[in-house]
Write a protein that holds these residues in place. Structure first.
Motif, PDB file in Angstrom:
ATOM      1  N   ASP A  78       0.885   4.371  -2.705  1.00 48.26           N
ATOM      2  CA  ASP A  78       0.868   5.615  -2.433  1.00 48.26           C
ATOM      3  C   ASP A  78       1.922   6.166  -3.147  1.00 48.26           C
ATOM      4  O   ASP A  78       1.631   7.424  -3.684  1.00 48.26           O
ATOM      5  N   VAL A  79       3.138   6.056  -2.925  1.00 48.13           N
ATOM      6  CA  VAL A  79       4.220   6.795  -3.279  1.00 48.13           C
ATOM      7  C   VAL A  79       4.320   6.868  -5.146  1.00 48.13           C
ATOM      8  O   VAL A  79       4.796   7.831  -5.621  1.00 48.13           O
TER       9      VAL A  79
ATOM     10  N   ALA B  88       1.725   6.680  -6.936  1.00 47.64           N
ATOM     11  CA  ALA B  88       0.490   7.678  -7.093  1.00 47.64           C
ATOM     12  C   ALA B  88       1.068   9.003  -6.951  1.00 47.64           C
ATOM     13  O   ALA B  88       0.801  10.038  -7.664  1.00 47.64           O
ATOM     14  N   ASP B  89       2.020   9.243  -5.875  1.00 49.03           N
ATOM     15  CA  ASP B  89       2.407  10.788  -5.655  1.00 49.03           C
ATOM     16  C   ASP B  89       3.456  10.924  -6.513  1.00 49.03           C
ATOM     17  O   ASP B  89       3.274  12.283  -6.920  1.00 49.03           O
TER      18      ASP B  89
ATOM     19  N   ARG C 242       0.844  -1.275  -0.139  1.00 49.23           N
ATOM     20  CA  ARG C 242      -0.106  -0.023   0.006  1.00 49.23           C
ATOM     21  C   ARG C 242       0.875   1.170   0.012  1.00 49.23           C
ATOM     22  O   ARG C 242       0.560   2.091  -0.850  1.00 49.23           O
ATOM     23  N   VAL C 243       1.896   1.258   0.761  1.00 48.01           N
ATOM     24  CA  VAL C 243       2.871   2.356   0.774  1.00 48.01           C
ATOM     25  C   VAL C 243       3.490   2.505  -0.607  1.00 48.01           C
ATOM     26  O   VAL C 243       3.900   3.523  -1.051  1.00 48.01           O
TER      27      VAL C 243
ATOM     28  N   SER D  44       0.348  -3.496  -7.235  1.00 46.23           N
ATOM     29  CA  SER D  44      -1.199  -4.093  -7.079  1.00 46.23           C
ATOM     30  C   SER D  44      -1.122  -5.428  -7.247  1.00 46.23           C
ATOM     31  O   SER D  44      -1.900  -5.994  -6.465  1.00 46.23           O
TER      32      SER D  44
END
Length: 143
Positions: free
Chosen positions: A22-23, A25-26, A18-19, A118
C-alpha cells in the motif's frame, strides 16, 4: 511451535507485506506531486517493521519458549532526503529561478519494493497453505 503459531506468523507477515505494498503504491501515485497537505513536495514514505513481541518479561519469555514471533508494522515514516530540483519555469510551484522541487520518489526503487513485498506476500500465503495441509494430514492420520 504449534501449528496455529505458524499460521499466526504467516498472517502477521501477510498484514505487514500488504502495508508495504500500500505504501509503495501510494509513493508511486504521488511521484509527481509537488504539493502536499503539509506544504512542499510529497515525501516518500517508508514502512518500519519489527518483531511482534508482546510487552513484559513473562510474555517475551513465553514467546521465546514457544518459538518465533511474527512481524508487525512499527510505523510509517517519511524519507527526509530532499527531492531533485527540476528546471520548469512554467510550473506553478517554480521558484524565482524557475526550479521546482520534485518528490524524493524514485519509481524504479518503488517498483522493486513493490515486487519484493509481493513476493514476500506470496511466500507467506504458501507457508500458510503448507501449515493448513499439515494440519489436515494430521487430522486424517488420527481418524
Amino acid at each position: 511451535m504449534s501449528l496455529f503459531a505458524a499460521i499466526d506468523i504467516a498472517g502477521s507477515g501477510l498484514t505487514a507485506e500488504r502495508v508495504r505494498m500500500d505504501v509503495a503504491a501510494d509513493n508511486l501515485a504521488n511521484a509527481q506531486s509537488t504539493r502536499s497537505a503539509a506544504g512542499g513536495p510529497y515525501r516518500r514514505k517508508l514502512v518500519l517493521l519489527r518483531s511482534a513481541e508482546p510487552g513484559g518479561f513473562a510474555a517475551v519469555l513465553g514467546r521465546r519458549m514457544a518459538g518465533a514471533a511474527g512481524v508487525e508494522v512499527a510505523g510509517i515514516v517519511e524519507d527526509t532526503t530532499p527531492g531533485p530540483l527540476v528546471y520548469d519555469p512554467g510550473h506553478p510551484d517554480a521558484d524565482g529561478r524557475g526550479y521546482v522541487r520534485m518528490p524524493n520518489v524514485n519509481p524504479v526503487s518503488e517498483l522493486v519494493d513493490l515486487i519484493t513485498a509481493s513476493r514476500a506476500y506470496e511466500a507467506n500465503v504458501t507457508s500458510m497453505q503448507t501449515a493448513k495441509q499439515m494440519f489436515s494430514r494430521t487430522l486424517e492420520i488420527l481418524r
